[in-house]
Design a protein around this motif. Structure first.
Motif, PDB file in Angstrom:
ATOM      1  N   ASP A   1      10.207  11.172 -22.298  1.00 49.83           N
ATOM      2  CA  ASP A   1       9.057  10.382 -22.740  1.00 49.83           C
ATOM      3  C   ASP A   1       7.865  10.512 -21.813  1.00 49.83           C
ATOM      4  N   GLY A   2       7.985  11.298 -20.759  1.00 49.47           N
ATOM      5  CA  GLY A   2       6.872  11.494 -19.845  1.00 49.47           C
ATOM      6  C   GLY A   2       6.609  10.318 -18.925  1.00 49.47           C
ATOM      7  N   VAL A   3       7.611   9.514 -18.648  1.00 49.50           N
ATOM      8  CA  VAL A   3       7.441   8.370 -17.749  1.00 49.50           C
ATOM      9  C   VAL A   3       7.339   8.874 -16.314  1.00 49.50           C
ATOM     10  N   ARG A   4       6.391   8.335 -15.572  1.00 53.10           N
ATOM     11  CA  ARG A   4       6.207   8.734 -14.179  1.00 53.10           C
ATOM     12  C   ARG A   4       6.856   7.719 -13.252  1.00 53.10           C
ATOM     13  N   ALA A   5       7.502   8.220 -12.214  1.00 51.94           N
ATOM     14  CA  ALA A   5       8.133   7.326 -11.238  1.00 51.94           C
ATOM     15  C   ALA A   5       7.091   6.453 -10.541  1.00 51.94           C
ATOM     16  N   GLU A   6       5.882   6.988 -10.341  1.00 54.61           N
ATOM     17  CA  GLU A   6       4.828   6.204  -9.692  1.00 54.61           C
ATOM     18  C   GLU A   6       4.480   4.964 -10.508  1.00 54.61           C
ATOM     19  N   ASP A   7       4.437   5.106 -11.835  1.00 57.29           N
ATOM     20  CA  ASP A   7       4.124   3.955 -12.684  1.00 57.29           C
ATOM     21  C   ASP A   7       5.221   2.904 -12.617  1.00 57.29           C
ATOM     22  N   ILE A   8       6.470   3.338 -12.513  1.00 59.26           N
ATOM     23  CA  ILE A   8       7.578   2.393 -12.392  1.00 59.26           C
ATOM     24  C   ILE A   8       7.463   1.598 -11.096  1.00 59.26           C
TER      25      ILE A   8
ATOM     26  N   VAL B   1       6.364   5.958  -0.624  1.00 57.02           N
ATOM     27  CA  VAL B   1       7.686   5.995   0.000  1.00 57.02           C
ATOM     28  C   VAL B   1       8.802   5.971  -1.037  1.00 57.02           C
ATOM     29  N   LEU B   2       8.602   5.305  -2.167  1.00 53.31           N
ATOM     30  CA  LEU B   2       9.698   5.061  -3.099  1.00 53.31           C
ATOM     31  C   LEU B   2       9.726   5.989  -4.306  1.00 53.31           C
ATOM     32  N   ALA B   3       8.582   6.404  -4.812  1.00 50.45           N
ATOM     33  CA  ALA B   3       8.546   7.085  -6.115  1.00 50.45           C
ATOM     34  C   ALA B   3       9.395   8.346  -6.143  1.00 50.45           C
ATOM     35  N   HIS B   4       9.313   9.171  -5.110  1.00 44.50           N
ATOM     36  CA  HIS B   4      10.049  10.446  -5.133  1.00 44.50           C
ATOM     37  C   HIS B   4      11.543  10.258  -4.929  1.00 44.50           C
ATOM     38  N   ARG B   5      11.978   9.059  -4.544  1.00 42.17           N
ATOM     39  CA  ARG B   5      13.401   8.803  -4.328  1.00 42.17           C
ATOM     40  C   ARG B   5      14.099   8.301  -5.600  1.00 42.17           C
ATOM     41  N   LEU B   6      13.348   7.919  -6.597  1.00 45.56           N
ATOM     42  CA  LEU B   6      13.939   7.409  -7.830  1.00 45.56           C
ATOM     43  C   LEU B   6      14.408   8.563  -8.710  1.00 45.56           C
ATOM     44  N   VAL B   7      15.540   8.384  -9.341  1.00 42.84           N
ATOM     45  CA  VAL B   7      16.066   9.367 -10.288  1.00 42.84           C
ATOM     46  C   VAL B   7      15.926   8.781 -11.685  1.00 42.84           C
ATOM     47  N   LEU B   8      15.074   9.399 -12.503  1.00 37.21           N
ATOM     48  CA  LEU B   8      14.821   8.898 -13.846  1.00 37.21           C
ATOM     49  C   LEU B   8      15.892   9.380 -14.812  1.00 37.21           C
ATOM     50  N   THR B   9      16.096   8.605 -15.860  1.00 37.60           N
ATOM     51  CA  THR B   9      17.035   9.011 -16.898  1.00 37.60           C
ATOM     52  C   THR B   9      16.434  10.135 -17.738  1.00 37.60           C
ATOM     53  N   PHE B  10      17.285  10.762 -18.531  1.00 41.38           N
ATOM     54  CA  PHE B  10      16.811  11.856 -19.392  1.00 41.38           C
ATOM     55  C   PHE B  10      15.770  11.333 -20.386  1.00 41.38           C
ATOM     56  N   ASP B  11      15.995  10.153 -20.933  1.00 38.01           N
ATOM     57  CA  ASP B  11      15.035   9.587 -21.897  1.00 38.01           C
ATOM     58  C   ASP B  11      13.678   9.352 -21.247  1.00 38.01           C
ATOM     59  N   ALA B  12      13.687   8.879 -20.003  1.00 41.23           N
ATOM     60  CA  ALA B  12      12.418   8.637 -19.309  1.00 41.23           C
ATOM     61  C   ALA B  12      11.670   9.940 -19.077  1.00 41.23           C
ATOM     62  N   VAL B  13      12.387  10.972 -18.665  1.00 46.61           N
ATOM     63  CA  VAL B  13      11.745  12.272 -18.453  1.00 46.61           C
ATOM     64  C   VAL B  13      11.212  12.824 -19.764  1.00 46.61           C
TER      65      VAL B  13
ATOM     66  N   ASP C   1       0.823  -1.216   0.000  1.00 50.82           N
ATOM     67  CA  ASP C   1       0.000   0.000   0.000  1.00 50.82           C
ATOM     68  C   ASP C   1       0.856   1.265   0.000  1.00 50.82           C
ATOM     69  N   LEU C   2       1.983   1.207   0.699  1.00 52.29           N
ATOM     70  CA  LEU C   2       2.790   2.408   0.914  1.00 52.29           C
ATOM     71  C   LEU C   2       3.981   2.517  -0.033  1.00 52.29           C
ATOM     72  N   ALA C   3       4.208   1.509  -0.853  1.00 50.97           N
ATOM     73  CA  ALA C   3       5.419   1.476  -1.669  1.00 50.97           C
ATOM     74  C   ALA C   3       5.534   2.689  -2.589  1.00 50.97           C
ATOM     75  N   VAL C   4       4.453   3.068  -3.248  1.00 45.96           N
ATOM     76  CA  VAL C   4       4.516   4.192  -4.191  1.00 45.96           C
ATOM     77  C   VAL C   4       4.818   5.499  -3.448  1.00 45.96           C
TER      78      VAL C   4
END
Length: 349
Positions: free
Chosen positions: A315-322, A301-313, A296-299
């Protein structure tokens, strides 16, 4: 998969956890009397408070981020301060400064608004780097430094920060180190149709006023109780696997995610996910953590700590979806509730 039911059922019976659970439910009820249609937001705020962690709220203006923080501060008691972050803010505006007393020919320290039990940092991403570094010291070290002297912040201490995702002018990106200090980041969305109508009826006339339920001493006791909630080794291993999946997705059958992540979650995320799961278990009247608490809490607690690559940003990829994909890919430990009944009065380890 590991079956954890036998271990949970064999634990000795502690003090009834329903007492703290009832207090926390009363706290939720009082906040929800004011905040309509944001039940997830209210629960996450209380989980962060009981877990003794800071919380970052992100949403468009007008979705009750500031009101939720102010209402929670009223209900849990203690001191409260609100700091409106602006681009011209300087560190002394939040931590305090030295003041020269001409009559005594000495310098006195005037502490700033950061010295409160609950601090609302409104629009935190508008402040420049120097202010963020001063706030980071208070969040991480629970102290501020003025003129070479350190002053401890009051306990309990919680920073509730809000940020607006739709503006770019006069906005600074929060440093990764500071984002990592927030236990959770909660994305606040618009209310539904029925909730919007309820807001109109409830808030357009005589607005409800919450009453105080807790006090700082009782809140510290609840935080200590949450820290003792039992975590089975299988659940702990599950948390570790989720964190490792953010660093090496291919190892868990998701090679397509690897090009999207520059950096995964830190060990602080491991500790934070367990602390949040413990707080949620206490809120729900249990003395043990279930895998469902972690999921329940994974998104949050974790989503804002991930650093996305330039390609992911790009392409509009969201850390929450990952994080959602990682949670779906990592199997949780098995719980078989039909083998032995689980009672809510299980011992803390």
């Amino acid at each position: 998969m590991t079956d954890i039911s036998d271990t949970l059922a064999s634990l000795p019976s502690p003090a009834d956890p329903a007492g703290p659970g009832i207090e926390l439910e009363q706290t939720l009820f009082e906040v929800r009397r004011v905040i309509v249609g944001q039940d997830r937001l209210v629960e996450r705020l209380l989980v962060a408070l009981v877990a003794d962690g800071h919380c970052l709220l992100e949403g468009v203006p007008g979705v009750a981020k500031t009101l939720a923080a102010q209402t929670l501060a009223t209900v849990v008691g203690g001191t409260f301060s609100r700091i409106q972050f602006t681009p011209d803010l300087v560190p002394s505006d939040i931590v305090g400064t030295r003041v020269y007393r001409a009559t005594q020919e000495t310098f006195d320290v005037e502490l700033g608004p950061i010295m409160a039990n609950l601090v609302l940092a409104d629009e935190i991403n508008r402040a420049p780097a120097k202010v963020q570094s001063a706030l980071l010291e208070a969040m991480a070290e629970r102290q501020v430094t003025i003129g070479g002297r350190s002053f401890d912040v009051p306990e309990p201490f919680l920073v509730l920060a809000t940020q607006n995702p739709i503006e770019s002018e006069g906005v600074y990106q929060l440093p990764e180190a500071q984002r990592d200090r927030f236990l959770m980041k909660v994305v606040v969305d618009y209310p539904g149709d029925a909730d919007e109508l309820a807001i109109l009826y409830r808030m357009s006339t005589d607005k409800p006023r919450p009453r105080r339920v807790l006090d700082p001493q009782r809140l510290r006791a609840l935080q200590a109780r949450a820290a003792g909630i039992f975590v089975h080794h299988a659940v702990a291993e599950y948390v570790v696997r989720l964190i490792l999946a953010t660093r090496d997705p291919a190892r868990f059958g998701l090679p397509g995610i690897a090009p999207l992540l520059a950096y995964g979650a830190s060990p602080r995320a491991t500790l934070g996910l367990v602390a949040a799961a413990r707080a949620q278990a206490l809120l729900r009247g249990r003395e043990y953590v279930l895998p469902a608490d972690v999921r329940d809490l994974a998104v949050d607690v974790l989503a804002h700590r991930l650093v996305l690559t330039f390609d992911a940003v790009a392409d509009g990829v969201r850390a929450e979806d990952i994080v959602h994909r990682l949670v779906a890919a990592v199997p949780p430990p098995q719980v078989a509730p039909d083998r032995r009944p689980l009672t809510p009065d299980l011992a803390a380890a």
